[in-house]
Design a protein around this motif. Sequence first.
Motif: not given
Length: 139
Positions: A37, A46, A48, A97, A100, A106, A116, A120-121, A124
């Motif tokens: 990332k 951002t 990836l 990073f 996941r 994504w 992004i 990501e939040t 998580r």
Amino acid sequence: MILLTLEICTALRANDEARRAAVMAGADEPDFVPLVKFFNPVGAATWLATELGEDGDTLFGLADLGFGCPELGSFSLSELASVRLPFGLGIERDLAFTGRAPLSKWAILARRAGSIIAAETLLRRMANAANDDLPSLDG
């Protein structure tokens, strides 16, 4: 900051070669987990990346320039490295990073959430919720 270590570069190249081999064999293209990332430390952009092309510069992945519409596609490592930001900063690699999930997940989450970072939040939180369902190992 070095944007790609030899280890990450090798893994990205291996993904590119695996995708090419799948295409040549007429198989489904693999849905890789992002390996790296990149981010703008003073903005919302951002990126990836899951693959690195033979030229050593063309990355494939998910790009989010901060306008609410993340897109799958190719972007240039040398262009990321050449960006000059305020305070002498440049684009950085997120050292903590963890991919996941596959890139397709994504992309879906980032498009729905608008970025992004928001995706990501969500990932998580999903991982934490899944771990909460596991029995305790504390005896």
